[in-house]
Design an enzyme around this catalytic site. Sequence first.
Site, short mmCIF file in Angstrom:
data_model
loop_
_atom_site.label_atom_id
_atom_site.label_comp_id
_atom_site.label_asym_id
_atom_site.label_seq_id
_atom_site.Cartn_x
_atom_site.Cartn_y
_atom_site.Cartn_z
N TYR A 1 0.86 -1.18 0.00
CA TYR A 1 0.00 0.00 0.00
C TYR A 1 0.90 1.23 0.00
O TYR A 1 1.64 1.46 0.97
CB TYR A 1 -0.89 0.02 1.24
N PRO B 1 -12.66 -0.14 -1.36
CA PRO B 1 -11.89 -1.38 -1.33
C PRO B 1 -10.58 -1.32 -0.57
O PRO B 1 -9.94 -2.35 -0.40
CB PRO B 1 -11.65 -1.67 -2.83
N TYR C 1 -7.38 -5.21 9.96
CA TYR C 1 -7.17 -5.77 8.61
C TYR C 1 -7.43 -7.26 8.59
O TYR C 1 -8.04 -7.79 7.64
CB TYR C 1 -5.73 -5.48 8.15
N LYS D 1 -12.66 -5.17 2.87
CA LYS D 1 -13.70 -5.58 3.81
C LYS D 1 -15.00 -6.04 3.17
O LYS D 1 -15.84 -6.64 3.84
CB LYS D 1 -14.00 -4.41 4.77
#
Length: 408
Positions: free
Chosen positions: A201, A310, A402, A314
């Site tokens: 990320y 997104p 997460y 989840k």
Amino acid sequence: MRTTVGIIGAGPAGLLLARLLHTAGIDSVVLESRDRAYVEQRQRAGILEQGTVDVLRAAGAGERMDREGLRHDGIELRFAKRRHRVDFPALTGGRSVMVYAQTEVCKDLIALQSKEGGPLLFEAEALAVEGADGDRPRVRFRHEGREDVLECDYVVGCDGFWGVGRKAVPVSLSRVFERTYPYAWLGILADVAPSHDELVYARHDRGFALLSMRPPVTRHHPSEEVASLPVESFVSRLYLQVPADTRAEEWSDEDIWDELERRFETADGWRLERGPITQKSVTPMRSYVHEPMRYGRLFLAGDAAHIVPPTGAKGLNLAVGDVVTLARALAHEKETGSPELLDAYSATCLRRVWQAERFSYDMTALLHRAPDATPFDDRLRLARLERIAASRAAETDLAEAYTGFPFE
């Protein structure tokens, strides 16, 4: 046609609910407007939380997932050309996530339902839910060119935002909470091995980027000489933050790879591997919650009740949480005669939904750059990322969210 539970939609929520009810001795019928090929090819989420993995295994749908899925024990955050790995098991007592596409989950559940479960009708378009506030709700549907009625004790709308399930809840009883984001994701599939073995990320001044992947696919070698030899084809899934009104065809393959390289750049010389792009698409970003998730004998699950951006991975996992909660409540009612858990369904699910909405919003705001962001905003987000990298408590909060909030 009559059944105990009428399920509208054969996405992962509807299929898993049918499987859980079957194992609990509760009959159901699943109505899906699309054909089987469409459902099994529909590209969606690919990250399964620990709880989702555990539920699929317990339901007998985990064998291929465990064989072909990719267990991930962490993610990497990138910012200011720095890299920081979040170690999930070390922070959560051993929990992890699984990279396994929604299409594959659906294939596994369809195979089980076809072999062991109740009726699963493809190309059966639900037209309306009637009598949800009474004792005998009905689903009017069209199948094989004629209209029919499915009489039920309960109806479950697993048919997404545009389905008839949510529309059957009176507007006077509905409360809607939503946010639309001023950016979208340009996503690509590329025939190239992932450049990193875990998700990356990246926050960058030019916008967010995500490096993901799909499990390797075994294909036949294209050469006639070795046609009998299978080869393992690696697939990378990558995303770029783009303006909300972007069209995928506006971006050339070369421009996409160039922009990904800029946003993933690190100070240690890490390199992004390029390959042929086989698919491009643009995903809009929104948050949405419909309350309540129950009206009479109609229950909403998955995208029919809530949508998340997104970033936090989840969406699919929230749908699983919904149907696990509902299956437990229906089994409890069958065993004890008590509607207590059914009456609590909406409130129980919404506690988890709002935590997931909060986490998804936080991740989205942290990693994306809004069009009107100021230098002050940029520094605040950088400070937050530095805090996560330096504080075990902040890092643990991210890892716990997460890998998944518990099913109540």
